[in-house]
Scaffold this motif. Structure first.
Motif, PDB file in Angstrom:
ATOM      1  N   LEU A 132      49.395  66.899   4.136  1.00 18.96           N
ATOM      2  CA  LEU A 132      51.220  67.170   4.719  1.00 18.96           C
ATOM      3  C   LEU A 132      51.057  65.764   4.951  1.00 18.96           C
ATOM      4  O   LEU A 132      52.516  65.349   5.242  1.00 18.96           O
ATOM      5  N   LEU A 133      50.757  64.991   5.747  1.00 19.11           N
ATOM      6  CA  LEU A 133      51.124  63.636   6.489  1.00 19.11           C
ATOM      7  C   LEU A 133      50.788  62.837   4.975  1.00 19.11           C
ATOM      8  O   LEU A 133      51.653  61.494   5.107  1.00 19.11           O
ATOM      9  N   ASP A 134      49.913  62.717   4.283  1.00 20.27           N
ATOM     10  CA  ASP A 134      49.968  61.746   3.301  1.00 20.27           C
ATOM     11  C   ASP A 134      51.587  62.081   2.453  1.00 20.27           C
ATOM     12  O   ASP A 134      52.441  61.111   2.071  1.00 20.27           O
ATOM     13  N   ASP A 135      52.163  64.349   1.930  1.00 14.47           N
ATOM     14  CA  ASP A 135      53.707  63.882   1.384  1.00 14.47           C
ATOM     15  C   ASP A 135      54.431  63.400   2.166  1.00 14.47           C
ATOM     16  O   ASP A 135      55.157  63.011   1.768  1.00 14.47           O
ATOM     17  N   THR A 136      53.937  63.290   3.559  1.00 18.26           N
ATOM     18  CA  THR A 136      55.632  63.154   4.317  1.00 18.26           C
ATOM     19  C   THR A 136      55.423  61.366   3.786  1.00 18.26           C
ATOM     20  O   THR A 136      56.664  61.722   3.895  1.00 18.26           O
ATOM     21  N   LEU A 137      54.609  60.425   4.274  1.00 16.18           N
ATOM     22  CA  LEU A 137      54.336  59.243   4.062  1.00 16.18           C
ATOM     23  C   LEU A 137      55.225  59.015   2.395  1.00 16.18           C
ATOM     24  O   LEU A 137      55.779  57.916   2.563  1.00 16.18           O
ATOM     25  N   ARG A 138      54.788  59.381   1.893  1.00 14.12           N
ATOM     26  CA  ARG A 138      55.156  59.160   0.285  1.00 14.12           C
ATOM     27  C   ARG A 138      57.257  59.466  -0.011  1.00 14.12           C
ATOM     28  O   ARG A 138      57.844  58.385  -1.152  1.00 14.12           O
ATOM     29  N   ALA A 139      57.067  59.961   0.774  1.00 11.88           N
ATOM     30  CA  ALA A 139      57.800  60.562   0.346  1.00 11.88           C
ATOM     31  C   ALA A 139      59.488  60.302   1.499  1.00 11.88           C
ATOM     32  O   ALA A 139      60.456  59.617   0.557  1.00 11.88           O
ATOM     33  N   GLY A 140      58.734  58.902   2.391  1.00 11.41           N
ATOM     34  CA  GLY A 140      59.436  57.991   2.669  1.00 11.41           C
ATOM     35  C   GLY A 140      58.885  56.349   2.304  1.00 11.41           C
ATOM     36  O   GLY A 140      59.417  55.279   2.271  1.00 11.41           O
ATOM     37  N   GLY A 141      58.678  56.604   0.778  1.00 14.15           N
ATOM     38  CA  GLY A 141      58.278  55.053   0.005  1.00 14.15           C
ATOM     39  C   GLY A 141      56.440  54.516   0.699  1.00 14.15           C
ATOM     40  O   GLY A 141      56.175  53.372   0.298  1.00 14.15           O
ATOM     41  N   VAL A 142      56.017  54.976   1.613  1.00 16.24           N
ATOM     42  CA  VAL A 142      54.844  55.051   1.899  1.00 16.24           C
ATOM     43  C   VAL A 142      53.525  55.214   1.397  1.00 16.24           C
ATOM     44  O   VAL A 142      53.349  56.486   1.571  1.00 16.24           O
ATOM     45  N   GLU A 143      53.032  54.481   1.554  1.00 14.86           N
ATOM     46  CA  GLU A 143      51.487  55.026   0.471  1.00 14.86           C
ATOM     47  C   GLU A 143      50.059  54.490   1.559  1.00 14.86           C
ATOM     48  O   GLU A 143      49.798  52.804   1.414  1.00 14.86           O
ATOM     49  N   LEU A 144      49.360  55.377   1.685  1.00 17.28           N
ATOM     50  CA  LEU A 144      49.049  54.736   3.285  1.00 17.28           C
ATOM     51  C   LEU A 144      47.231  55.183   2.409  1.00 17.28           C
ATOM     52  O   LEU A 144      46.666  56.219   2.178  1.00 17.28           O
ATOM     53  N   ASP A 145      46.065  54.173   2.782  1.00 15.88           N
ATOM     54  CA  ASP A 145      45.105  54.572   2.649  1.00 15.88           C
ATOM     55  C   ASP A 145      44.438  55.133   3.509  1.00 15.88           C
ATOM     56  O   ASP A 145      44.118  54.007   4.665  1.00 15.88           O
ATOM     57  N   PRO A 146      43.688  56.005   3.854  1.00 16.27           N
ATOM     58  CA  PRO A 146      43.424  56.952   4.459  1.00 16.27           C
ATOM     59  C   PRO A 146      42.385  57.074   5.291  1.00 16.27           C
ATOM     60  O   PRO A 146      41.769  56.933   6.267  1.00 16.27           O
ATOM     61  N   HIS A 147      41.496  55.606   4.846  1.00 19.97           N
ATOM     62  CA  HIS A 147      40.529  54.918   4.989  1.00 19.97           C
ATOM     63  C   HIS A 147      40.109  53.785   5.523  1.00 19.97           C
ATOM     64  O   HIS A 147      39.554  53.244   6.781  1.00 19.97           O
ATOM     65  N   LEU A 148      41.384  53.423   5.889  1.00 20.84           N
ATOM     66  CA  LEU A 148      41.612  51.905   6.104  1.00 20.84           C
ATOM     67  C   LEU A 148      41.678  51.626   7.798  1.00 20.84           C
ATOM     68  O   LEU A 148      42.972  52.966   8.439  1.00 20.84           O
ATOM     69  N   PRO A 149      41.898  51.140   8.568  1.00 19.31           N
ATOM     70  CA  PRO A 149      42.161  50.928  10.473  1.00 19.31           C
ATOM     71  C   PRO A 149      43.069  50.908   9.815  1.00 19.31           C
ATOM     72  O   PRO A 149      43.964  50.024   9.521  1.00 19.31           O
ATOM     73  N   LEU A 150      44.443  51.794  11.372  1.00 17.76           N
ATOM     74  CA  LEU A 150      44.990  51.679  11.946  1.00 17.76           C
ATOM     75  C   LEU A 150      45.018  50.492  12.700  1.00 17.76           C
ATOM     76  O   LEU A 150      45.178  50.967  13.572  1.00 17.76           O
ATOM     77  N   PRO A 151      47.271  50.159  12.776  1.00 24.16           N
ATOM     78  CA  PRO A 151      47.026  49.686  14.258  1.00 24.16           C
ATOM     79  C   PRO A 151      46.595  50.623  15.214  1.00 24.16           C
ATOM     80  O   PRO A 151      47.064  51.404  15.114  1.00 24.16           O
ATOM     81  N   PRO A 152      46.489  50.297  16.523  1.00 27.62           N
ATOM     82  CA  PRO A 152      46.576  50.564  17.634  1.00 27.62           C
ATOM     83  C   PRO A 152      47.782  51.744  17.727  1.00 27.62           C
ATOM     84  O   PRO A 152      48.393  50.951  18.060  1.00 27.62           O
ATOM     85  N   PRO A 153      47.518  52.460  18.431  1.00 27.41           N
ATOM     86  CA  PRO A 153      48.951  53.254  19.224  1.00 27.41           C
ATOM     87  C   PRO A 153      49.039  53.002  20.440  1.00 27.41           C
ATOM     88  O   PRO A 153      48.257  52.193  21.052  1.00 27.41           O
ATOM     89  N   PRO A 154      50.342  53.312  21.177  1.00 24.88           N
ATOM     90  CA  PRO A 154      50.509  52.892  22.518  1.00 24.88           C
ATOM     91  C   PRO A 154      50.351  53.782  23.385  1.00 24.88           C
ATOM     92  O   PRO A 154      49.133  54.582  22.627  1.00 24.88           O
ATOM     93  N   PRO A 155      49.585  53.676  24.852  1.00 25.74           N
ATOM     94  CA  PRO A 155      48.319  53.645  25.471  1.00 25.74           C
ATOM     95  C   PRO A 155      49.656  55.251  25.710  1.00 25.74           C
ATOM     96  O   PRO A 155      50.826  55.539  26.120  1.00 25.74           O
ATOM     97  N   PRO A 156      48.664  56.348  26.491  1.00 26.83           N
ATOM     98  CA  PRO A 156      49.593  57.515  26.778  1.00 26.83           C
ATOM     99  C   PRO A 156      50.557  57.000  27.573  1.00 26.83           C
ATOM    100  O   PRO A 156      50.013  56.683  28.409  1.00 26.83           O
ATOM    101  N   PRO A 157      51.310  58.179  27.854  1.00 32.14           N
ATOM    102  CA  PRO A 157      51.599  58.047  29.175  1.00 32.14           C
ATOM    103  C   PRO A 157      51.227  58.447  30.868  1.00 32.14           C
ATOM    104  O   PRO A 157      50.661  59.153  30.391  1.00 32.14           O
ATOM    105  N   THR A 158      51.129  58.052  31.538  1.00 27.81           N
ATOM    106  CA  THR A 158      50.484  58.640  32.929  1.00 27.81           C
ATOM    107  C   THR A 158      51.211  59.837  33.435  1.00 27.81           C
ATOM    108  O   THR A 158      52.183  59.745  33.952  1.00 27.81           O
TER     109      THR A 158
END
Length: 228
Positions: free
Chosen positions: A202-228
């Motif tokens: 589902l996520l891969d299809d969403t990304l590809r529709a936006g022109g992004v091809e993401l290797d699912p096994h490569l580390p992602l940049p860290p997400p922002p900290p959750p709100p307190t």
């Protein structure tokens, strides 16, 4: 005649102490109710809750307005337990596939260990409130925030984040809730693998529709900290 010294005056601290004691006792009875639900099932009775708390049933209603007030307090605490248990998932690090696998397995694991509590949540509805829907909304809002972050990183339209987040939560919740009723049919590890694969597609299809091809096994940049 009652002397003025026996009355409760504003600011004398008695009302505050009583309110604190009442709240403490309410929490103790809710904790007893959670134990009773875990042991006897989601259709736990008030008498069973009182037995678990070690008191007579009428004593419960010295601290709760009625049965509905007691059920609402239990539901609120149970919903809080779910969201608190899953909160560490928002601080995960790794590849897309690692994040999905850990999150799905954690959700299934929580259900496996707290099946009766989840069923109790599913059965409760007060004034039109759906407790499970409330929990799913909290999780989906957190997931929306996470998706918005990564869509921004990939320079994609963030407006789709909410739809994708609620779709993922709905898929995982409906699948795992059904699995909970017959877990012997599909092993937990197999269900985790299935859901992980479906979510990634589902996520891969969403990304590809936006022109992004993401290797699912490569580390992602860290997400922002959750709100307190």
């Amino acid at each position: 005649m009652i002397s003025s010294s026996a009355t409760t005056r504003p600011g004398d601290g008695r009302a505050t102490r009583w309110a604190g004691q009442r709240e403490r006792r309410r929490r103790e009875f809710v904790d007893a109710a959670l134990r009773a639900i875990a042991e006897t099932g989601p259709r736990v009775s008030t008498a069973q809750i009182a037995d678990e708390a070690g008191i007579a049933r009428p004593q419960l209603y010295k601290h709760f307005d009625d049965a509905t007030d007691l059920q609402r307090a239990i539901t609120d605490e149970a919903a809080l337990l779910v969201t608190t248990a899953l909160r560490p998932l928002w601080e995960l690090r790794g590849s897309a596939m690692q994040l999905i696998t850990v999150a799905v397995d954690a959700h299934i694991g929580w259900l496996a260990e707290n099946g009766n509590l989840y069923r109790y949540l599913s059965m409760q509805s007060h004034s039109g409130r759906d407790a499970v829907a409330d929990v799913k909304t909290v999780i989906a809002r957190q997931l929306t925030r996470l998706f918005e972050h990564y869509l921004t990183v990939f320079e994609m339209d963030t407006r789709i984040a909410e739809a994708v987040a609620f779709g993922v939560v709905g898929l995982v919740d409906s699948s795992t809730a059904q699995w909970l009723e017959s877990p012997h049919r599909v092993p937990r590890a197999e269900l985790t693998a299935l859901l992980t694969r479906w979510i990634w597609r589902l996520l891969d299809d969403t990304l590809r529709a936006g022109g992004v091809e993401l290797d699912p096994h490569l580390p992602l940049p860290p997400p922002p900290p959750p709100p307190t």
